[in-house]
Write a protein that holds these residues in place. Structure first.
Motif, PDB file in Angstrom:
ATOM      1  N   UNK A 198     -14.535  60.303   2.275  1.00 48.38           N
ATOM      2  CA  UNK A 198     -13.100  60.555   2.990  1.00 48.38           C
ATOM      3  C   UNK A 198     -12.913  61.863   3.156  1.00 48.38           C
ATOM      4  N   UNK A 199     -12.757  62.689   4.208  1.00 51.90           N
ATOM      5  CA  UNK A 199     -12.590  64.274   4.318  1.00 51.90           C
ATOM      6  C   UNK A 199     -11.058  64.301   3.571  1.00 51.90           C
ATOM      7  N   UNK A 200     -10.761  65.549   2.994  1.00 52.09           N
ATOM      8  CA  UNK A 200      -9.370  65.880   2.486  1.00 52.09           C
ATOM      9  C   UNK A 200      -8.773  66.234   3.643  1.00 52.09           C
ATOM     10  N   UNK A 201      -7.384  65.868   3.721  1.00 52.22           N
ATOM     11  CA  UNK A 201      -6.705  66.157   4.712  1.00 52.22           C
ATOM     12  C   UNK A 201      -5.341  66.835   4.240  1.00 52.22           C
ATOM     13  N   UNK A 202      -5.158  67.145   2.973  1.00 53.72           N
ATOM     14  CA  UNK A 202      -4.001  67.749   2.334  1.00 53.72           C
ATOM     15  C   UNK A 202      -2.911  66.730   2.316  1.00 53.72           C
ATOM     16  N   UNK A 203      -2.757  65.639   2.973  1.00 61.75           N
ATOM     17  CA  UNK A 203      -1.652  64.653   2.982  1.00 61.75           C
ATOM     18  C   UNK A 203      -2.358  63.280   2.983  1.00 61.75           C
ATOM     19  N   UNK A 204      -1.446  62.239   2.523  1.00 63.09           N
ATOM     20  CA  UNK A 204      -2.025  60.848   2.382  1.00 63.09           C
ATOM     21  C   UNK A 204      -1.221  59.887   3.428  1.00 63.09           C
ATOM     22  N   UNK A 205      -0.596  60.774   4.508  1.00 63.22           N
ATOM     23  CA  UNK A 205      -0.016  59.983   5.422  1.00 63.22           C
ATOM     24  C   UNK A 205      -0.949  58.995   6.186  1.00 63.22           C
ATOM     25  N   UNK A 206      -2.083  59.372   6.494  1.00 60.64           N
ATOM     26  CA  UNK A 206      -3.058  58.218   7.056  1.00 60.64           C
ATOM     27  C   UNK A 206      -3.419  57.148   5.979  1.00 60.64           C
ATOM     28  N   UNK A 207      -3.139  57.072   4.623  1.00 56.14           N
ATOM     29  CA  UNK A 207      -3.480  56.077   3.984  1.00 56.14           C
ATOM     30  C   UNK A 207      -2.527  55.167   3.887  1.00 56.14           C
ATOM     31  N   UNK A 208      -1.198  55.416   4.757  1.00 52.58           N
ATOM     32  CA  UNK A 208      -0.345  54.536   4.622  1.00 52.58           C
ATOM     33  C   UNK A 208      -0.549  53.098   5.036  1.00 52.58           C
ATOM     34  N   UNK A 209      -1.571  52.925   6.043  1.00 52.21           N
ATOM     35  CA  UNK A 209      -1.805  51.693   6.338  1.00 52.21           C
ATOM     36  C   UNK A 209      -2.099  50.716   5.351  1.00 52.21           C
ATOM     37  N   UNK A 210      -2.809  50.824   4.226  1.00 55.91           N
ATOM     38  CA  UNK A 210      -3.250  50.048   3.134  1.00 55.91           C
ATOM     39  C   UNK A 210      -2.560  50.277   1.810  1.00 55.91           C
ATOM     40  N   UNK A 211      -1.340  51.035   1.881  1.00 50.33           N
ATOM     41  CA  UNK A 211      -0.617  51.477   0.858  1.00 50.33           C
ATOM     42  C   UNK A 211       0.464  50.528   0.878  1.00 50.33           C
ATOM     43  N   UNK A 212       0.285  49.088   0.637  1.00 48.53           N
ATOM     44  CA  UNK A 212       1.195  48.278   0.477  1.00 48.53           C
ATOM     45  C   UNK A 212       2.287  48.440  -0.543  1.00 48.53           C
ATOM     46  N   UNK A 213       2.132  48.851  -1.560  1.00 51.48           N
ATOM     47  CA  UNK A 213       3.423  49.257  -2.305  1.00 51.48           C
ATOM     48  C   UNK A 213       4.111  50.328  -1.854  1.00 51.48           C
ATOM     49  N   UNK A 214       3.552  51.410  -1.518  1.00 47.94           N
ATOM     50  CA  UNK A 214       4.382  52.530  -0.676  1.00 47.94           C
ATOM     51  C   UNK A 214       5.141  52.025   0.580  1.00 47.94           C
ATOM     52  N   UNK A 215       4.511  51.285   1.207  1.00 45.42           N
ATOM     53  CA  UNK A 215       5.407  50.520   2.379  1.00 45.42           C
ATOM     54  C   UNK A 215       6.516  49.545   2.042  1.00 45.42           C
ATOM     55  N   UNK A 216       5.995  48.926   0.946  1.00 43.87           N
ATOM     56  CA  UNK A 216       7.304  47.796   0.379  1.00 43.87           C
ATOM     57  C   UNK A 216       8.548  48.783  -0.139  1.00 43.87           C
ATOM     58  N   UNK A 217       7.949  49.864  -0.831  1.00 49.21           N
ATOM     59  CA  UNK A 217       9.077  50.883  -1.441  1.00 49.21           C
ATOM     60  C   UNK A 217       9.887  51.322  -0.260  1.00 49.21           C
ATOM     61  N   UNK A 218       9.398  51.895   0.665  1.00 47.39           N
ATOM     62  CA  UNK A 218      10.057  52.542   1.817  1.00 47.39           C
ATOM     63  C   UNK A 218      11.022  51.433   2.727  1.00 47.39           C
ATOM     64  N   UNK A 219      10.276  50.247   2.711  1.00 47.76           N
ATOM     65  CA  UNK A 219      11.283  49.277   3.505  1.00 47.76           C
ATOM     66  C   UNK A 219      12.326  48.703   2.697  1.00 47.76           C
ATOM     67  N   UNK A 220      12.211  48.529   1.736  1.00 47.93           N
ATOM     68  CA  UNK A 220      13.315  47.742   0.743  1.00 47.93           C
ATOM     69  C   UNK A 220      14.571  48.933   0.451  1.00 47.93           C
ATOM     70  N   UNK A 221      13.866  50.080   0.309  1.00 48.34           N
ATOM     71  CA  UNK A 221      14.967  51.146  -0.076  1.00 48.34           C
ATOM     72  C   UNK A 221      15.737  51.411   1.349  1.00 48.34           C
ATOM     73  N   UNK A 222      15.049  51.386   2.492  1.00 52.38           N
ATOM     74  CA  UNK A 222      15.691  51.889   3.765  1.00 52.38           C
ATOM     75  C   UNK A 222      16.844  50.540   4.204  1.00 52.38           C
ATOM     76  N   UNK A 223      16.401  49.442   3.907  1.00 50.02           N
ATOM     77  CA  UNK A 223      17.483  48.334   3.972  1.00 50.02           C
ATOM     78  C   UNK A 223      18.626  48.332   3.267  1.00 50.02           C
ATOM     79  N   UNK A 224      18.402  48.627   2.006  1.00 49.89           N
ATOM     80  CA  UNK A 224      19.665  48.615   1.077  1.00 49.89           C
ATOM     81  C   UNK A 224      20.472  49.809   1.180  1.00 49.89           C
ATOM     82  N   UNK A 225      19.617  50.835   1.462  1.00 46.41           N
ATOM     83  CA  UNK A 225      20.576  52.247   1.730  1.00 46.41           C
ATOM     84  C   UNK A 225      21.224  52.023   3.038  1.00 46.41           C
ATOM     85  N   UNK A 226      20.803  51.491   4.208  1.00 48.67           N
ATOM     86  CA  UNK A 226      21.471  51.438   5.333  1.00 48.67           C
ATOM     87  C   UNK A 226      22.797  50.280   5.081  1.00 48.67           C
ATOM     88  N   UNK A 227      22.834  49.475   4.087  1.00 42.78           N
ATOM     89  CA  UNK A 227      24.038  48.505   3.707  1.00 42.78           C
ATOM     90  C   UNK A 227      24.825  49.292   2.971  1.00 42.78           C
TER      91      UNK A 227
END
Length: 363
Positions: free
Chosen positions: A1-30
């Protein structure tokens, strides 16, 4: 996998990262909604913002900063992914950025938690007039402030110089990280527990409606849940593996953000009855400052100071006593029948306790 300097493209299979963002966003909105309703409640009460409100506003900005740090860690440094994949995609420099962001997040967490604790204790001082609560709250405020400064100082200068924390080749020395995290988390667990339980006895003795008592139980339960989250944060921190920090610290990062986010919500809930009454047209959550919310035996008495509105510890006195003048008995009024047909108003200002009333007409 070529180096891109960021890991944004890896978010698709980063389930823990996506869960972290989703949970924090919901509770922060509340929590943001809760802060907005708190400020609206002050406006409905025609009251200026108090120091406890300002502490919550500052804590909200600290939590927003912590949220930005966590989003950046997920998107740019691969939080939630295993370290070998992070190194393969972004290179070893990614771990330097990850350590820098973790350093900033730890500082913001301590600041946010301290501000929330101080806000809650200041609310106790204003809401409860009992001497025991007031002095206990001041004592806890001193401890929280001292712990906050100590935690920020110890975290900021854990390594001397601080950049040695993320650049290990820098000359200097670092302390024992496990000892630091354990002491900070344990202190926060103990202090947060005492901050939560301090007013329970006095609050429960008030003449609350059943709905308000149920709300009080829910707030206490949520507060105990926050204390449990801090303890769990200490548990996950002790199991952190330096060789796989981006994956192993995901759960700790999630718990770290949830603690201040939920803390802001809990701190705002007791101030919302005016907004609830305005939106839903019900006063079931009104405080005891409403005469209609008192028990029959308590409604006969009302204790307050003219200037501050705080409840007194002295024996309760009747709100008003009307006695029929002797001259009235000799006049046209029937004995025992005095009707006051105009309202009474109490005007007070700093340094003055003069009480004025509008003209009284007898019929």
């Amino acid at each position: 996998m070529p180096s891109s300097g960021t890991l944004v493209h890896s978010l698709g299979h980063n389930w823990l990262g996506k869960a972290d963002i989703a949970v924090q966003t919901i509770f922060l909105a509340v929590s943001l909604v809760a802060v907005g309703l708190r400020l609206w409640s002050r406006r409905l009460q025609l009251s200026s913002l108090q120091l406890s409100d300002w502490f919550i506003v500052l804590a909200t900005f600290a939590v927003l900063g912590l949220y930005v740090v966590e989003i950046t860690k997920v998107l740019l440094t691969g939080l939630g992914l295993h370290s070998p994949e992070v190194a393969r995609v972004g290179g070893n420099d990614i771990f330097v950025q990850f350590s820098e962001l973790t350093y900033c997040g730890d500082l913001l967490w301590i600041i946010a938690v301290t501000l929330i604790q101080l806000s809650i204790l200041l609310y106790y001082v204003r809401e409860f007039g009992q001497r025991l609560v007031v002095w206990s709250a001041y004592a806890l405020m001193g401890l929280c402030t001292a712990l906050g400064f100590a935690g920020v100082f110890a975290t900021a200068f854990f390594c001397t110089p601080p950049k040695k924390l993320w650049l290990s080749d820098t000359p200097g020395h670092c302390g024992d990280r496990d000892e630091l995290q354990t002491s900070v988390n344990a202190s926060e667990v103990i202090l947060s527990f005492f901050v939560l339980v301090l007013p329970i006895y006095f609050a429960w003795r008030r003449a609350f409606s059943q709905a308000r008592r149920a709300a009080l139980v829910c707030i206490i339960a949520l507060g105990l849940g926050i204390v449990a989250l801090i303890a769990s944060r200490m548990k996950y921190d002790s199991k952190l593996m330096p060789s796989d920090a981006t994956y192993g610290s995901t759960r700790k990062s999630l718990l770290s953000c949830l603690v201040p986010i939920l803390g802001i919500t809990v701190a705002c809930l007791p101030t919302l009855p005016p907004v609830i009454q305005r939106i839903f047209g019900t006063s079931i959550f009104s405080s005891t400052s409403s005469m209609s919310g008192l028990r029959p035996e308590a409604a006969k008495h009302w204790k307050t100071t003219v200037l501050t509105g705080r409840r007194l510890e002295e024996p309760e006195m009747p709100l008003v006593t009307v006695t029929q003048p002797m001259m009235a008995k000799m006049g046209h009024l029937s004995p025992g029948h005095i009707h006051i047909t105009s309202d009474w108003e109490i005007h007070s200002s700093r340094g003055s306790t003069r009480i004025e009333r509008s003209p009284v007409r007898q019929v």
